[in-house]
Design an enzyme around this catalytic site. Structure first.
Site, short mmCIF file in Angstrom:
data_model
loop_
_atom_site.label_atom_id
_atom_site.label_comp_id
_atom_site.label_asym_id
_atom_site.label_seq_id
_atom_site.Cartn_x
_atom_site.Cartn_y
_atom_site.Cartn_z
N HIS A 249 0.80 -1.22 0.00
CA HIS A 249 0.00 0.00 0.00
C HIS A 249 0.84 1.27 0.00
O HIS A 249 0.37 2.32 -0.43
CB HIS A 249 -1.00 -0.03 1.16
CG HIS A 249 -2.11 -0.99 0.89
ND1 HIS A 249 -2.04 -2.31 1.24
CD2 HIS A 249 -3.27 -0.85 0.22
CE1 HIS A 249 -3.13 -2.92 0.83
NE2 HIS A 249 -3.90 -2.06 0.21
N CYS A 569 -9.53 -3.51 -10.38
CA CYS A 569 -9.07 -2.30 -9.69
C CYS A 569 -7.68 -2.49 -9.08
O CYS A 569 -7.16 -1.58 -8.44
CB CYS A 569 -10.06 -1.87 -8.61
SG CYS A 569 -10.20 -3.07 -7.29
C1 PEP Z 1 -6.19 -5.35 -4.48
O1 PEP Z 1 -5.95 -6.14 -3.56
O2 PEP Z 1 -5.87 -5.57 -5.66
C2 PEP Z 1 -6.87 -4.08 -4.20
C3 PEP Z 1 -7.24 -3.28 -5.18
O3 PEP Z 1 -7.06 -3.74 -2.90
P1 PEP Z 1 -5.88 -3.16 -2.01
O4 PEP Z 1 -4.72 -2.88 -2.91
O5 PEP Z 1 -6.39 -1.95 -1.34
O6 PEP Z 1 -5.62 -4.27 -1.05
#
Ligand code: PEP
Ligand code: MG
Length: 640
Positions: A249, A569
């Protein structure tokens, strides 16, 4: 803005201001790592040195390096009861063990550096490791806990200050400069290790970037997602850390902020000195410390070229995301913080495909209430002027530590659990209905301001979707009874497909959910059993591994059979090279960091769907990741 970090209440005690001698220790420790590295290497040489890391956010930056200044750890407990001596000792042991683990990891990663760099940085880390062994520091801290009933953190600071004072007492100005520098260095090292211990004892969560000079390159050992959320992209040239993975993240945040960044650049934070300049190439994943004239000239050209490229892309902003043969694709942006809103609007994204609400809960001491959350969501929905916004409910877990939840006792201390496999995402929300209901109420209230969808993270069973829908409908009924204005038809309730379990049961989940959003970041991590934020296994983190692509295909096809909307996403959606493949698999909705939107749009506008479908069919027959990579690189030469 409603989700600005709150300031720490004055009622939380900092450690008492130490006497003058101690202040010297505190200052020198705060100045780390600059003072530390300077003392080691002296003012003489500034030779060019190249460091390799993981390219996480494109662009080239040139600027003075700036080590993160960690604020004084906040010590809330100074004294203990005699009965707590044992427990305090255990806390100290745990903090020592954690500090040793951190240092051992940094030490091991130095192996990637050239020998002369290793021989410069390794002794420093070794000195820290020694100080955590059977040292005067550790013995003194134990004694202070046992004999004077000091809390472990107070004992660490007091003992470290006493040792540093004793060292500096030997600093006779008549001594040769080299000896004086040696004493100073030892005092600094004591301060540095004490700060690490206290940080680990108090789990100090806040960093301050207040002193960050404009145009600087921020260099840190590690940066947590909550730290990244405090950065001001308009003041910062680039970011480099020694720790971190491509799709953790922190990387996601840095990309979102459009700051050139390289993570996992082993040794850099410990090699830099005050006054050093660095060139960060966030596309190549390299950092050059003290660039020579030629390197600097090339870097300046790269900065200009990158700016021109961005300029070129802005022309695409108003053009539709439609393929050559007229197939429209929904191109949206991911959002973590309101500061990204202007970037999203400029990018030409048509709505927000993933609003990660975790960041609303970070860098504050209390959980935002319904009014605060409603205001935050409403601001964002209104800013999108009628374009849809998909709001994901809180995804606690993974590396996303949220202090407000820990302080409120809503979640366990993240270090005590396996945060990736524990009560993450929807699992926590279903166990903590008050948290879930408050957030759903806020989202429903904000959804009168524009089209909204609600997204559930980390779903693995149909039972979770059913249970979440029950809560959702109950909250809606309660709001209506309360006389709140909410839409007559509730916003769609969708789920993230981000575990292999969810992807493989997508057909069953499609019967319960209103839409899918495929999160390839966690899907990759869980499928390949690779921590997405861990530099040591970064080469194994491969979102185009055939296993991941097959899960994406399976989930997409399950949704398409049900005529249910499906989007991607995860970071995979942001890679223009992969756009033909994703279109070929049938995906027509992509959400990504704002800076990737124009590049992906350009690819969409250049391809024919038929060619993409043929390409995807051929590629999905492959099981060899290298072959897959080669085919992706070659798209266009054969199929385009
Ligand atoms: C993912 O896991 O691909 C996602 C979009 O959620 P995050 O990156 O916030 O875990
Ligand atoms: Mg995820």
């Amino acid at each position: 803005m409603p989700w600005q970090p709150s300031s720490r209440p004055a009622s939380m005690n900092r450690i008492e201001p130490p006497p003058p001698q101690h202040q010297r220790l505190a200052r020198s420790a705060l100045a780390a790592p600059e003072a530390r590295t300077d003392a080691h290497t002296g003012p003489e040489r500034r030779i060019e040195r190249l460091f390799h890391g993981i390219a996480v956010s494109a662009g080239v930056a040139i600027g003075p390096v700036f080590g993160t200044i960690e604020p004084d750890a906040v010590i809330t407990k100074q004294k203990i009861q005699a009965a707590d001596i044992g427990a305090e000792g255990t806390r100290l042991e745990a903090a020592i063990a954690q500090s040793l683990k951190q240092l051992a990891k940094l030490r091991a990663r130095l192996a990637v550096l050239p020998e002369e760099s290793q021989s410069e940085i390794a002794p420093l880390i070794d000195a820290y490791i020694r100080m955590l062994g059977p040292s005067r520091l550790v013995r003194g801290v134990r004694r202070r806990i046992e004999e004077t009933l000091l809390s472990a953190e107070t004992a660490v600071m007091t003992e470290a200050a006493a040792i540093a004072d004793a060292i500096m007492a030997q600093a006779d100005p008549a001594l040769p400069a080299e000896d004086l520098a040696g004493l100073r260095r030892r005092a600094d090292e004591i301060g540095e290790i004490a700060r690490r211990l206290v940080r680990n004892l108090t789990r100090s969560p806040f960093r301050s970037f207040a002193g960050l000079p404009e145009g600087a390159i921020l260099v840190a050992e590690a940066l947590r997602p909550a730290d990244a959320a405090l950065l001001d992209p308009s003041r910062l040239a680039g970011v480099v850390t020694e720790e971190g993975g491509a799709d953790g993240h922190t990387a996601v945040m840095l990309r979102a902020l459009g700051v050139p960044a390289v993570l996992g650049a082993a040794g850099l934070a410990h090699a830099m000195r005050p006054g050093d300049v660095a060139v960060v190439d966030g596309t190549a994943g390299t950092v050059v410390l003290n660039p020579a004239a030629l390197t600097l000239t090339a870097a300046r050209k790269a900065v200009t070229a990158f700016a021109r490229e961005r300029q070129r892309y802005t022309r695409l902003r108003r053009l539709p995301a439609v393929t050559q043969d007229g197939v429209a694709v929904e191109l949206q942006a991911n959002l973590e913080l309101p500061v990204e809103l202007p970037l999203i609007v400029q990018s030409g994204a048509v709505g927000i495909g993933l609003l990660r609400t975790e960041f609303l809960f970070m860098n504050r001491e209390t959980i935002p209430d319904e009014a605060v959350q409603t205001e935050s969501y409403r601001t964002i929905v209104e800013a999108m002027h009628g374009d849809p916004v998909t709001i994901r409910v809180l995804d606690w877990g993974g590396e996303k530590e949220i202090e407000a939840l820990t302080l409120a006792g809503v979640v366990p201390e993240i270090a005590d659990t396996n945060p990736a496999l524990g009560l993450r995402g929807i699992r926590l929300l279903l166990r903590r209905p008050e948290l879930f209901e408050t957030q759903l109420a806020a989202i429903l209230r904000a959804s009168v301001a524009g089209p909204v969808r609600v997204l559930l993270p980390m779903v693995t069973t149909v039972g979770e979707v059913r249970a979440a829908r029950e809560v959702y409908e109950r909250v809606a009924r309660r709001l209506r009874r309360r006389g709140e204005r909410i839409p007559e038809k509730l916003p769609p309730l969708g789920i993230m497909i981000e575990t292999p379990g969810a992807a493989l049961s997508a057909d069953a989940l499609a019967l319960e959910a209103d839409f899918f959003s495929i999160g390839t970041n966690d899907l990759t991590a869980y499928t390949l059993a690779v921590d997405r934020a861990e530099s040591d296994v970064a080469e194994l983190y491969d979102p185009i591994h055939p296993a991941v692509l097959r899960l994406v295909q399976f989930a997409t096809e399950a949704a398409l059979r049900m005529r249910m909307p499906v989007a991607i996403c995860g970071e995979l959606a942001a890679a223009p090279k992969l756009t033909p493949l994703l279109l070929g698999l049938g995906v027509r909705s992509l959400s990504m960091n704002a800076s990737a939107v124009p590049k992906v749009k350009q690819v969409i506008r250049s391809v024919q769907i038929d060619a993409c479908v043929r390409f995807a069919r051929r590629l999905m027959e492959q099981a060899d990741p290298e072959r897959i990579r080669a085919m992706i690189d070659g798209f266009g030469r054969v199929d385009g």
